[in-house]
Design an enzyme around this catalytic site. Structure first.
Site, PDB file in Angstrom:
ATOM      1  N   PRO A   8       0.736  -1.169  -0.151  1.00 55.39           N
ATOM      2  CA  PRO A   8      -0.054  -0.004  -0.008  1.00 55.39           C
ATOM      3  C   PRO A   8       0.755   1.422  -0.025  1.00 55.39           C
ATOM      4  O   PRO A   8       1.784   1.384   0.582  1.00 55.39           O
ATOM      5  CB  PRO A   8      -0.722  -0.146   1.228  1.00 55.39           C
ATOM      6  CG  PRO A   8      -0.143  -1.052   2.208  1.00 55.39           C
ATOM      7  CD  PRO A   8       0.416  -1.967   1.179  1.00 55.39           C
ATOM      8  N   ASN A   9       0.226   2.303  -0.805  1.00 51.35           N
ATOM      9  CA  ASN A   9       0.811   3.550  -0.880  1.00 51.35           C
ATOM     10  C   ASN A   9       2.268   3.740  -1.627  1.00 51.35           C
ATOM     11  O   ASN A   9       2.464   4.878  -1.809  1.00 51.35           O
ATOM     12  CB  ASN A   9       0.997   4.230   0.766  1.00 51.35           C
ATOM     13  CG  ASN A   9      -0.232   4.166   1.657  1.00 51.35           C
ATOM     14  OD1 ASN A   9      -1.226   4.751   0.943  1.00 51.35           O
ATOM     15  ND2 ASN A   9      -0.232   3.583   2.699  1.00 51.35           N
ATOM     16  N   ARG A  16       5.124  11.047  -1.298  1.00 52.62           N
ATOM     17  CA  ARG A  16       5.715  10.437   0.019  1.00 52.62           C
ATOM     18  C   ARG A  16       6.961  11.244   0.308  1.00 52.62           C
ATOM     19  O   ARG A  16       7.683  11.729  -0.535  1.00 52.62           O
ATOM     20  CB  ARG A  16       5.670   9.107   0.158  1.00 52.62           C
ATOM     21  CG  ARG A  16       4.398   8.477  -0.018  1.00 52.62           C
ATOM     22  CD  ARG A  16       4.432   6.959   0.010  1.00 52.62           C
ATOM     23  NE  ARG A  16       4.258   6.542   1.623  1.00 52.62           N
ATOM     24  CZ  ARG A  16       4.654   5.487   1.888  1.00 52.62           C
ATOM     25  NH1 ARG A  16       4.517   4.286   1.281  1.00 52.62           N
ATOM     26  NH2 ARG A  16       4.646   5.221   3.476  1.00 52.62           N
ATOM     27  N   TYR A  21      12.254   7.696   0.872  1.00 54.02           N
ATOM     28  CA  TYR A  21      11.724   6.957  -0.311  1.00 54.02           C
ATOM     29  C   TYR A  21      12.552   7.079  -1.516  1.00 54.02           C
ATOM     30  O   TYR A  21      12.411   6.378  -2.276  1.00 54.02           O
ATOM     31  CB  TYR A  21      10.382   6.799  -0.479  1.00 54.02           C
ATOM     32  CG  TYR A  21       9.596   6.435   0.784  1.00 54.02           C
ATOM     33  CD1 TYR A  21       9.774   5.076   1.458  1.00 54.02           C
ATOM     34  CD2 TYR A  21       8.715   7.468   1.508  1.00 54.02           C
ATOM     35  CE1 TYR A  21       9.111   4.726   2.588  1.00 54.02           C
ATOM     36  CE2 TYR A  21       8.053   6.942   2.458  1.00 54.02           C
ATOM     37  CZ  TYR A  21       8.469   5.715   3.110  1.00 54.02           C
ATOM     38  OH  TYR A  21       7.609   5.207   4.143  1.00 54.02           O
ATOM     39  N   ASN A  72       7.956  -5.966  -1.442  1.00 53.70           N
ATOM     40  CA  ASN A  72       7.936  -4.703  -0.474  1.00 53.70           C
ATOM     41  C   ASN A  72       6.353  -4.682   0.307  1.00 53.70           C
ATOM     42  O   ASN A  72       5.480  -4.037  -0.644  1.00 53.70           O
ATOM     43  CB  ASN A  72       8.332  -3.515  -1.089  1.00 53.70           C
ATOM     44  CG  ASN A  72       8.330  -2.124  -0.154  1.00 53.70           C
ATOM     45  OD1 ASN A  72       7.867  -2.215   0.969  1.00 53.70           O
ATOM     46  ND2 ASN A  72       9.119  -1.098  -0.571  1.00 53.70           N
ATOM     47  N   ALA A  75       3.444  -0.902   4.494  1.00 49.38           N
ATOM     48  CA  ALA A  75       2.875  -0.870   5.901  1.00 49.38           C
ATOM     49  C   ALA A  75       2.413  -2.168   6.581  1.00 49.38           C
ATOM     50  O   ALA A  75       2.340  -2.475   7.706  1.00 49.38           O
ATOM     51  CB  ALA A  75       1.799   0.142   6.082  1.00 49.38           C
ATOM     52  N   GLU A  96      12.646  -9.599   1.087  1.00 52.05           N
ATOM     53  CA  GLU A  96      11.953  -8.627   1.559  1.00 52.05           C
ATOM     54  C   GLU A  96      12.702  -7.237   1.181  1.00 52.05           C
ATOM     55  O   GLU A  96      13.967  -7.282   1.528  1.00 52.05           O
ATOM     56  CB  GLU A  96      11.765  -8.658   3.120  1.00 52.05           C
ATOM     57  CG  GLU A  96      11.084  -7.729   3.773  1.00 52.05           C
ATOM     58  CD  GLU A  96      10.909  -7.364   5.425  1.00 52.05           C
ATOM     59  OE1 GLU A  96      11.100  -8.850   5.740  1.00 52.05           O
ATOM     60  OE2 GLU A  96      10.562  -6.504   5.805  1.00 52.05           O
ATOM     61  N   HIS A  98      12.938  -2.853   1.161  1.00 58.95           N
ATOM     62  CA  HIS A  98      12.252  -1.520   1.713  1.00 58.95           C
ATOM     63  C   HIS A  98      13.130  -0.319   1.063  1.00 58.95           C
ATOM     64  O   HIS A  98      14.425  -0.737   1.003  1.00 58.95           O
ATOM     65  CB  HIS A  98      12.240  -1.375   3.094  1.00 58.95           C
ATOM     66  CG  HIS A  98      11.539  -2.183   3.711  1.00 58.95           C
ATOM     67  ND1 HIS A  98       9.984  -2.280   3.728  1.00 58.95           N
ATOM     68  CD2 HIS A  98      11.746  -3.584   4.518  1.00 58.95           C
ATOM     69  CE1 HIS A  98       9.676  -3.547   4.441  1.00 58.95           C
ATOM     70  NE2 HIS A  98      10.491  -4.025   4.865  1.00 58.95           N
ATOM     71  N   ARG A 105      13.707   4.305  11.832  1.00 56.72           N
ATOM     72  CA  ARG A 105      12.700   5.193  11.758  1.00 56.72           C
ATOM     73  C   ARG A 105      11.720   4.918  12.999  1.00 56.72           C
ATOM     74  O   ARG A 105      12.288   4.588  13.972  1.00 56.72           O
ATOM     75  CB  ARG A 105      12.041   4.940  10.608  1.00 56.72           C
ATOM     76  CG  ARG A 105      12.708   5.397   9.269  1.00 56.72           C
ATOM     77  CD  ARG A 105      11.832   4.911   8.184  1.00 56.72           C
ATOM     78  NE  ARG A 105      10.833   5.918   7.785  1.00 56.72           N
ATOM     79  CZ  ARG A 105       9.893   5.901   7.004  1.00 56.72           C
ATOM     80  NH1 ARG A 105       9.859   4.898   6.285  1.00 56.72           N
ATOM     81  NH2 ARG A 105       8.617   6.646   7.132  1.00 56.72           N
TER      82      ARG A 105
HETATM   83  C1  DQA Z   1       8.332   0.908   3.438  1.00 58.77           C
HETATM   84  C2  DQA Z   1       8.652   1.209   4.820  1.00 58.77           C
HETATM   85  C3  DQA Z   1       7.425   0.857   5.577  1.00 58.77           C
HETATM   86  O1  DQA Z   1       7.751   1.163   6.887  1.00 58.77           O
HETATM   87  C4  DQA Z   1       6.361   1.891   5.104  1.00 58.77           C
HETATM   88  O2  DQA Z   1       5.122   1.623   5.815  1.00 58.77           O
HETATM   89  C5  DQA Z   1       6.073   1.882   3.537  1.00 58.77           C
HETATM   90  C6  DQA Z   1       7.377   1.754   2.641  1.00 58.77           C
HETATM   91  C7  DQA Z   1       9.728   1.218   2.701  1.00 58.77           C
HETATM   92  O3  DQA Z   1       9.812   0.779   1.322  1.00 58.77           O
HETATM   93  O4  DQA Z   1      10.786   1.830   3.023  1.00 58.77           O
HETATM   94  O5  DQA Z   1       5.170   2.198   3.063  1.00 58.77           O
HETATM   95  O6  DQA Z   1       8.315  -0.502   3.104  1.00 58.77           O
END
Ligand code: DQA
Length: 145
Positions: A8-9, A16, A21, A72, A75, A96, A98, A105
């Protein structure tokens, strides 16, 4: 085929925090991943969803087809037991990724539900996290052939 799943997002990366990011929008990130895959000579199927059930469906598909997955979970990383359980079904490697380094963080980001069922984690290199994951995945696939 390597499935590259995004949670998501991530489709709104342009809105963002760039300090976490990076500078790429989601379409640019997709292009970057496609280009990196091409350079490495691996095939990718890149998907994004804000919907937990859709992502679980994709993990089921990967489990059924024994596909390798770069994931990825965004959240969902931090609280989705359902996604962890689906990820645990996988028969191929799971990396995994990110963009940011969640461990630097807020405390709620320090827990990953997925890490315990992953082959490994790459975090904190912005878009390069995906390229490094592709390199690691290519290596893993070659070693198991
Ligand atoms: C994320 C890190 C997560 O904590 C966050 O909620 C994201 C992006 C990253 O790619 O750094 O949406 O997965």
């Amino acid at each position: 085929m390597i499935l590259v799943l995004n949670g998501p997002n991530l489709s709104r990366l342009d809105l963002r925090e760039k300090s976490h990011y990076g500078d790429l929008s989601y379409p640019e990130l997709r292009e970057f991943v496609e280009r990196s895959a091409e350079e490495l000579g691996v095939a990718v199927d890149i998907r994004q969803s804000d919907d937990e059930a859709t992502i679980i469906g994709w993990l089921h598909e990967a489990a059924d087809k024994a596909l390798p997955v770069i994931f990825n979970p965004a959240a969902f990383t931090h609280y989705s037991v359902a996604i962890r359980d689906a990820a645990a079904l996988l028969r191929g490697p799971l990396i995994e990724v990110h963009l940011s380094n969640p461990l630097t963080r807020e405390e709620f980001r320090h827990t990953s539900m997925i890490a315990g069922v992953s082959t490994g984690t790459i975090a904190g290199f912005k878009q390069d996290s995906y390229r490094l994951a592709l390199i690691a995945m290519k290596d893993l696939i070659e070693k198991t052939q």
